[in-house]
Scaffold this motif. Structure first.
Motif, mmCIF file in Angstrom:
data_model
loop_
_atom_site.group_PDB
_atom_site.id
_atom_site.type_symbol
_atom_site.label_atom_id
_atom_site.label_comp_id
_atom_site.label_asym_id
_atom_site.label_seq_id
_atom_site.Cartn_x
_atom_site.Cartn_y
_atom_site.Cartn_z
ATOM 1 N N CYS A 1 0.703 -1.197 0.057
ATOM 2 C CA CYS A 1 0.040 0.084 0.210
ATOM 3 C C CYS A 1 0.568 1.145 -0.029
ATOM 4 C CB CYS A 1 -0.825 -0.126 1.097
ATOM 5 S SG CYS A 1 -0.044 -0.139 2.639
ATOM 6 N N LEU B 1 -7.219 -3.484 5.875
ATOM 7 C CA LEU B 1 -7.628 -2.149 4.925
ATOM 8 C C LEU B 1 -7.837 -2.440 3.538
ATOM 9 C CD1 LEU B 1 -4.482 0.023 6.173
ATOM 10 C CD2 LEU B 1 -6.795 0.709 6.620
ATOM 11 N N THR C 1 -11.335 -4.397 3.490
ATOM 12 C CA THR C 1 -12.234 -3.850 4.500
ATOM 13 C C THR C 1 -12.941 -4.760 5.558
ATOM 14 O OG1 THR C 1 -12.833 -2.842 2.274
ATOM 15 C CG2 THR C 1 -14.240 -2.015 4.261
ATOM 16 N N GLN D 1 -12.701 -6.198 9.525
ATOM 17 C CA GLN D 1 -12.448 -5.732 10.924
ATOM 18 C C GLN D 1 -11.902 -6.823 11.883
ATOM 19 O OE1 GLN D 1 -16.378 -3.174 11.269
ATOM 20 N NE2 GLN D 1 -15.030 -2.237 12.667
ATOM 21 N N GLU E 1 -4.224 4.377 9.937
ATOM 22 C CA GLU E 1 -5.301 4.249 8.764
ATOM 23 C C GLU E 1 -6.415 3.528 9.018
ATOM 24 O OE1 GLU E 1 -4.983 6.099 5.644
ATOM 25 O OE2 GLU E 1 -3.482 7.112 6.771
ATOM 26 N N TYR E 2 -6.212 2.477 9.666
ATOM 27 C CA TYR E 2 -7.261 1.588 9.882
ATOM 28 C C TYR E 2 -8.349 2.168 10.904
ATOM 29 C CZ TYR E 2 -9.901 -2.348 12.318
ATOM 30 O OH TYR E 2 -10.842 -2.985 12.654
ATOM 31 N N ARG F 1 -10.445 4.783 9.208
ATOM 32 C CA ARG F 1 -11.486 4.329 8.557
ATOM 33 C C ARG F 1 -12.874 3.905 9.337
ATOM 34 N NH1 ARG F 1 -9.962 -0.008 3.766
ATOM 35 N NH2 ARG F 1 -8.840 1.916 3.266
ATOM 36 N N HIS F 2 -12.263 3.391 10.467
ATOM 37 C CA HIS F 2 -13.605 2.771 11.412
ATOM 38 C C HIS F 2 -13.752 3.903 12.664
ATOM 39 C CE1 HIS F 2 -13.465 -0.973 9.237
ATOM 40 N NE2 HIS F 2 -12.176 -0.981 9.224
ATOM 41 N N ASN F 3 -13.215 4.865 12.385
ATOM 42 C CA ASN F 3 -13.616 5.998 13.705
ATOM 43 C C ASN F 3 -13.058 5.805 14.928
ATOM 44 O OD1 ASN F 3 -14.736 7.943 11.490
ATOM 45 N ND2 ASN F 3 -16.541 6.627 11.464
#
Length: 527
Positions: free
Chosen positions: A38, A431, A434, A436, A461-462, A465-467
């Motif tokens: 990535c 990531l 997508t 968890q 970054e993870y 993405r998931h707040n």
């Protein structure tokens, strides 16, 4: 543009321009291949910063030394798992110092090319050319000339009674940067002009290599593609020493030599002469990996030959039992040779033929995915192989719960065994697919406690993405605390700083080049 480690270097094929080399190094060669895919520097060579591009334009030794020295930085440490599950310590250079090193290679590319293509027989099997991509170095690339090399190898074996395989001990980490001008010029000339950057291009390459390691003179970073070019400058001179002593049936792949000898005495003499040639550049033979073998012998490692002889059904549906037989064979070979490379090879065999892949029944595909995951859990080195050679090929049969299983296990193994590489690839899977993974407070705390730059960047970054506000806050607190430390400590986390800080914050703590990249909207992570 690719350097292939299995090919002969020729004048016709090294025809890259200095600009193409510069682009290849900066856009595709800063992050090593062992990091999760990535990360990217594509477009870095196009950054229009007149100040850094003028770094090598000074007209006196004092000004040039200062201009280069001002770009010196420490680097990110990253431990990538090898086939023995023993980490290899890689370096991710700071983009400012790497930019200047790439400038030095560009400026002196014609001289480097001439040096590596001197009139003596070519020993190095490094290959520079235009290929499918724009990299100038690619470990796995194999071109059509491999057939010519196979013929040459067979010719060399005629009359040979012994084969010598010799390895340079800790090659990259042992290369002394002052040996760059020794090799590119001569030791006498280099010592006569040891302080002059204007007179000797080798001294500029020396200085620009030092700044990627915070001014250190011992060792090259493992991973960045510029290091391979620098190593080739030094080892080409070693090759010349050997050819000058009459050794002809000789080849080198990076730091591994192969020589066909007519007698055991000649084999021993070669090892002796290789050792003397290396000592001139403060390098040594790796005694544990150097051996003399009686001829004839197989052209490839025995486990490769064994796997190549495996036969899938020639026609009709292929069931899981056939795949299972191949994997069992590879597992036996892995245990015998104490490496997981045969499993890597076998997994690629399963997916490397589109016609055969179309003949696997649905159960074979489904169970192969599960078994590949099982093997990656047992041998975390295989995790990138599974993602690249299994998940990407058998996408219709891949279910997210399977990816989650592997990600969960990689995180657990990485925490338990202190394998940041396993954690990084687990987070990359989360990531990229997508999903968890299971993250208890204990797991979150353990990941943060490892304090690895690449892991922290991926974890952030993870979390974004998931707040996951708690994780974001802790990682950003870590990044902000680095403002209180000296620059070399900041440099070891430069990518984290870049992801967290504003351009103004980067400039305020002395990271001007990163600040300019931030203003330009440059991204080190693929969307």
């Amino acid at each position: 543009m690719s350097i292939d480690l299995n090919s002969q270097l020729t004048i016709e094929d090294i025809g890259l321009t200095p600009d193409e080399v510069f682009t290849g190094l900066l856009d595709y060669g800063l992050f090593g291949e062992k990091l999760p895919p990535c990360f990217s520097t594509q477009g870095l060579s196009a950054i229009n910063d007149p100040e850094i591009r003028a770094t090598l334009d000074a007209d006196t030794d004092k000004k040039l030394a200062k201009a280069i020295g001002n770009r010196s930085h420490d680097f990110i440490r990253y431990a990538a798992l090898r086939e023995t599950n023993v980490p290899r310590h890689l370096g991710v250079p700071h983009p400012e110092s790497y930019f200047v090193q790439a400038l030095a290679v560009k400026k002196n590319w014609n001289l480097i090319k001439e040096h590596c293509l001197q009139g003596y027989p070519q020993i190095s099997r490094i290959y520079v050319r235009h290929t499918k991509g724009e990299h100038i170095f690619e470990m796995s690339y194999k071109g059509p000339e491999r057939f010519e090399l196979e013929e040459e190898d067979l010719e060399w074996q005629a009359g040979a009674q012994y084969r010598v395989d010799a390895d340079i001990s800790s090659c990259f980490s042992s290369i002394y940067t002052h040996s760059i001008p020794w090799a590119l010029h001569t030791q006498e000339e280099a010592k006569e002009h040891r302080t002059s950057l204007i007179k000797l291009p080798g001294n500029v390459l020396d200085k620009c290599t030092q700044i990627t390691r915070d001014g250190q003179t011992n060792g090259l970073l493992i991973g960045p593609h510029a290091s391979n070019i620098i190593a080739e400058i030094v080892l080409t001179r070693v090759d010349a020493e050997l050819v000058g002593k009459g050794y002809v049936k000789l080849s080198r792949h990076i730091d591994d030599y192969c020589f066909y000898a007519q007698s055991h005495d000649e084999a021993e003499k070669f090892i002796h002469d290789l050792g003397l040639a290396l000592r001139k550049f403060e390098l040594n033979i790796n005694e544990k990996k150097t051996r003399i073998s009686r001829m004839p012998q197989t052209s490839e490692e025995s486990w490769v030959q064994t796997l190549k002889r495996f036969q899938f059904p020639a026609a009709g549906e292929i069931r899981y039992s056939a795949i299972r037989s191949l994997l069992d064979l590879a597992l036996e070979l892995s245990e015998k040779h104490a490496v997981s490379t045969p499993l890597n090879y076998a997994m690629q065999m399963v997916g490397n033929d589109d016609e055969r892949v179309s003949r696997y029944n649905s159960r074979a595909k489904r169970l192969f995915i599960q078994e590949a995951i099982n093997l990656a859990i047992a041998f975390p080195y295989l995790a990138p192989v599974v993602e690249r050679c299994v998940f990407s090929i058998f996408k219709p049969e891949l279910r997210n719960e399977k990816v989650k299983l592997l990600a969960d296990q990689l995180l657990e193994i990485g925490i338990r065994k202190l394998y940041p590489d396993a954690i990084a690839h687990g987070l990359y899977l989360a990531l990229n697919y997508t999903i968890q993974p299971t993250l208890s407070q204990e797991i979150e705390s353990s990941i943060l406690a490892i304090d690895d730059c690449i892991v922290l960047v991926l974890f952030r970054e993870y979390a974004l993405r998931h707040n996951l506000a708690n994780i974001i806050t802790k990682i950003e607190e870590k990044a902000l605390s680095l403002q209180l430390l000296e620059q070399r400590e900041q440099d070891r986390f430069w990518l984290l700083l870049y992801q967290v800080y504003t351009a103004e914050q980067l400039i305020a703590c002395g990271q001007d080049f990163l600040g300019k990249l931030k203003i330009a909207g440059f991204s080190f992570i693929k969307p």
